[in-house]
Write an enzyme that holds these catalytic residues in place. Sequence first.
Site, PDB file in Angstrom:
ATOM      1  N   ASP A  31       3.285  -3.137  -0.306  1.00  0.00           N
ATOM      2  CA  ASP A  31       2.166  -2.246  -0.408  1.00  0.00           C
ATOM      3  C   ASP A  31       2.359  -0.914  -0.072  1.00  0.00           C
ATOM      4  O   ASP A  31       3.191  -0.758   0.936  1.00  0.00           O
ATOM      5  CB  ASP A  31       1.040  -3.108   0.385  1.00  0.00           C
ATOM      6  N   SER A  32       1.355   0.003  -0.076  1.00  0.00           N
ATOM      7  CA  SER A  32       1.594   1.166   0.419  1.00  0.00           C
ATOM      8  C   SER A  32       1.416   1.199   2.042  1.00  0.00           C
ATOM      9  O   SER A  32       1.850   2.292   2.734  1.00  0.00           O
ATOM     10  CB  SER A  32       0.378   2.261  -0.138  1.00  0.00           C
ATOM     11  N   TYR A  74      -1.424   5.635  -1.369  1.00  0.00           N
ATOM     12  CA  TYR A  74      -1.025   5.921  -2.757  1.00  0.00           C
ATOM     13  C   TYR A  74      -1.816   6.298  -3.640  1.00  0.00           C
ATOM     14  O   TYR A  74      -1.972   6.985  -4.658  1.00  0.00           O
ATOM     15  CB  TYR A  74      -0.144   4.692  -3.367  1.00  0.00           C
ATOM     16  N   CYS A  81      -0.428  -3.944  -4.381  1.00  0.00           N
ATOM     17  CA  CYS A  81      -1.178  -2.906  -4.126  1.00  0.00           C
ATOM     18  C   CYS A  81      -1.561  -2.469  -5.398  1.00  0.00           C
ATOM     19  O   CYS A  81      -0.997  -2.519  -6.614  1.00  0.00           O
ATOM     20  CB  CYS A  81      -0.129  -1.614  -3.802  1.00  0.00           C
ATOM     21  N   GLU A 132      -9.927   0.640   7.091  1.00  0.00           N
ATOM     22  CA  GLU A 132      -8.780   0.924   8.055  1.00  0.00           C
ATOM     23  C   GLU A 132      -9.342   1.083   9.551  1.00  0.00           C
ATOM     24  O   GLU A 132      -8.870   0.869  10.349  1.00  0.00           O
ATOM     25  CB  GLU A 132      -8.003   2.207   7.793  1.00  0.00           C
ATOM     26  N   CYS A 170      -8.581  -3.047  -5.286  1.00  0.00           N
ATOM     27  CA  CYS A 170      -7.798  -2.498  -4.021  1.00  0.00           C
ATOM     28  C   CYS A 170      -7.715  -3.380  -2.957  1.00  0.00           C
ATOM     29  O   CYS A 170      -8.588  -4.237  -2.922  1.00  0.00           O
ATOM     30  CB  CYS A 170      -8.676  -1.262  -3.738  1.00  0.00           C
ATOM     31  N   HIS A 184      -7.918  -3.200   0.077  1.00  0.00           N
ATOM     32  CA  HIS A 184      -8.845  -3.186   1.134  1.00  0.00           C
ATOM     33  C   HIS A 184     -10.114  -3.896   0.906  1.00  0.00           C
ATOM     34  O   HIS A 184     -10.917  -4.187   1.710  1.00  0.00           O
ATOM     35  CB  HIS A 184      -8.957  -1.828   1.661  1.00  0.00           C
TER      36      HIS A 184
HETATM   37  N1  DGL Z   1      -3.103  -0.301  -1.459  1.00  0.00           N
HETATM   38  C1  DGL Z   1      -3.965   0.557  -2.269  1.00  0.00           C
HETATM   39  C2  DGL Z   1      -4.353   0.076  -3.339  1.00  0.00           C
HETATM   40  O1  DGL Z   1      -4.757  -1.139  -3.388  1.00  0.00           O
HETATM   41  C3  DGL Z   1      -4.871   1.310  -1.390  1.00  0.00           C
HETATM   42  C4  DGL Z   1      -4.381   2.168  -0.217  1.00  0.00           C
HETATM   43  C5  DGL Z   1      -4.017   3.475  -0.792  1.00  0.00           C
HETATM   44  O2  DGL Z   1      -4.479   4.371  -1.468  1.00  0.00           O
HETATM   45  O3  DGL Z   1      -2.446   3.484  -0.600  1.00  0.00           O
HETATM   46  O4  DGL Z   1      -4.804   0.622  -4.216  1.00  0.00           O
END
Ligand code: DGL
Length: 266
Positions: free
Chosen positions: A9-10, A41, A72, A151, A183, A185
């Site tokens: 993941d990012s 990302y 991600c 976060e 997403c 999160h």
């Molecule tokens: N992991 C990213 C997503 O699921 C969210 C965080 C980011 O923008 O990197 O899109």
Amino acid sequence: MDGAIGVFDSGIGGLTVLKEIMNILPKEDTIYLGDTARVPYGIKSADTVIRYSLENARFLLSKNIKLLVVACNTASAVALPALRERCSLPIIGVMEPGARKAIRSTRQKRVGVIGTERTVNSKAYLTSIKGIDPGIEVISQACPLFVPLVEEGWTDNDIASLTAKRYLQTLKDANIDTLILGCTHYPLLKGVIREVLGDEVILVDSAEETAMEILMVLKADNSLRDGDEKAVHRFYATDAPERLAKGGIRFLQGMDLNDVQQVSIT
Ligand code: DGL
């Protein structure tokens, strides 16, 4: 460790996907890479996200993995074709399982999608859903403030509620009956999302669906791990490993990630 499930993941968000993998596949070894040096990302160009994703995959492939999970949504939305073209092992993104679940869930054929700007602009969910059922109306909304709220741990206060209300009102007015949490999160914001949309709207958590898909793929390939040895979970971060370790407490329900290794992958 032989044949682990590789997950990237990012940053820390993909731990929501890892949590479901651990729940549904408790015997499997896993290797998690959080690209914490280059997060987020969601606001970057597709080309950049593709390049980062290929570098993440290369790192995990060097660790002897049997399956790669793109945990991600942003990377899944834009980088899956490039990853599949270059890597021969099974690759599972979080987008396709979520889209398929939404198609099964919607009764009125009205599906909402929320995600980062890049995910929404890519129209990947829209294309994927319409490709299976062109009759489904898809209403998308980018929610860029949701990631920093999670976060920060602000998932159930008045600011989270107001932000959710502001972003989700259009979807509510559009009478969606199913919402894809597109997403990593967003599963942590289910409470405030429900407050706005009510209990009737089905929330599709891509993390759960992805873990189910991994189970099916490994079963079909006959590569589920058996035996009674305890599963080993390894964690890598491209920067600030302590951030990933801290994320474990919230995203993995208290799991102690005291051994996160910092790596350079470029
Ligand atoms: N992991 C990213 C997503 O699921 C969210 C965080 C980011 O923008 O990197 O899109």
